[in-house]
Scaffold this motif. Sequence first.
Motif: not given
Length: 437
Positions: A179-196, A348-353
């Motif tokens: 399902p589409t996440p609710k605003p309170e479930q949203l956060g930042k999920v890093m895909v690539e920060d090039f540090s590794t 910007c995605a669901d970070v409830s997990a």
Amino acid sequence: MMKLHLTALFCLLFTGLCGVENASWFWHEATPLDHTTRYFRMKFSLPSKPVKSAAAFAADDIATIYVNGKRQTRRQSLETTVRDLAPDLVAGENTIAIEAGNLTGAAGVIARAVFTFANGETLAVNGHFKSSDQMQEGWQSPAFDDSSWQKAIRLGPCNMAPWTKRVNHIPFLDLPIAPTPKPEQLGKVMVEDFSTISSWRGAPVRGGRPGAHPPFGFNFGSFPDSRRDDGWAGVLRFDFSELNGEAVFTKNAVFLREVVPTEIEFSADAKGHAGEIFFTFSDRMKQTAVSTPIRIGGEGWNNYRLKLTPETVPGFEMLRLPISIRQLHFRADKAGKGEIQLDDIAFCADVSAPECQIAILPVYEKLAQEPGKPGTIRFQLRNGLQQEKRLRLALTVTDQTGKTLVGRNGETTIKAGGIAFHDFALPPFDRKGAYRM
């Protein structure tokens, strides 16, 4: 306070996924015969003509697939393929027909299709076949009378042996649509920060200068940059001989992050160049959709963001969430040789997990500790939540027998969406070898 255990042993558990709603393997006989050809038919009814479909097929050893009498592929094999059958489907009854050959040993066919209609509703169909050992005239046609054909034998679930590790069975799973996440479930999920480790490979698809082959004329990897919070950024090098040259870089499948996103963001230093960045997104059914371009330019670091909607990503509504970034595209306005920098590509995605909330990575500054001397190991921690977090950390070092050699505790605070580093002091180790942390 959140308590985290730092672990440097990564596992992927993939069991118990194939249930009664998932696709199954079928064959004409319970024990396949060598050097034989078998014929399969599946009928299904659709309420209207779909606007899109994702139909997955695999076969052992080889097969030819027909939809409503039209051949779709001649050499289907164990490599799972996903095709859009919508152009050849109709409202009402439809037929998928498969001619499958077995050389020796195990044999089977498997199919699953998900249809999407104009009103946004979806319908999933698994392959429950009738089968025959005789080719008959017109057997591929929807009008063919298959009343004399037997019910094909179900061999087992999609991840059964001997195909457990030989076939990509994700497309055959009845995975729920997130399902589409609710605003309170949203956060930042890093895909690539090039540090590794850099995980992109690519090349020009249009306008590359002759002889400017990867990795010299075109590459995309990690380089130190003291202006960034982790000291690293991505450098994308290019060499175009014409206007609007384009390069595409594909992310290694091992490093894909699957999320339920609402936006994508990244930072860029165009270094005086001007052009466009856009992304190809992929779902578990291997369906893809490409975003509209995002303009970049100027000098210095700037932040960019794109809301993910059917308007900004044509076909986005057809993807089955969760999705991942499969490719990054760069299109340069002018011909020439140069480089741009990119960093912190994130959803910007669901970070409830819990696994999406705090990301922990070792900092690869030193890969070994000299025997008999003390050392230090550093970890990078990223906070995907919208609020500051105080963390309690626990580090355990064991030998190969599982005996605990070192236990360390620590605490740190990370700002909302921020990054922190934590060092653990390590005692001397007398024995050369690998230790588990």
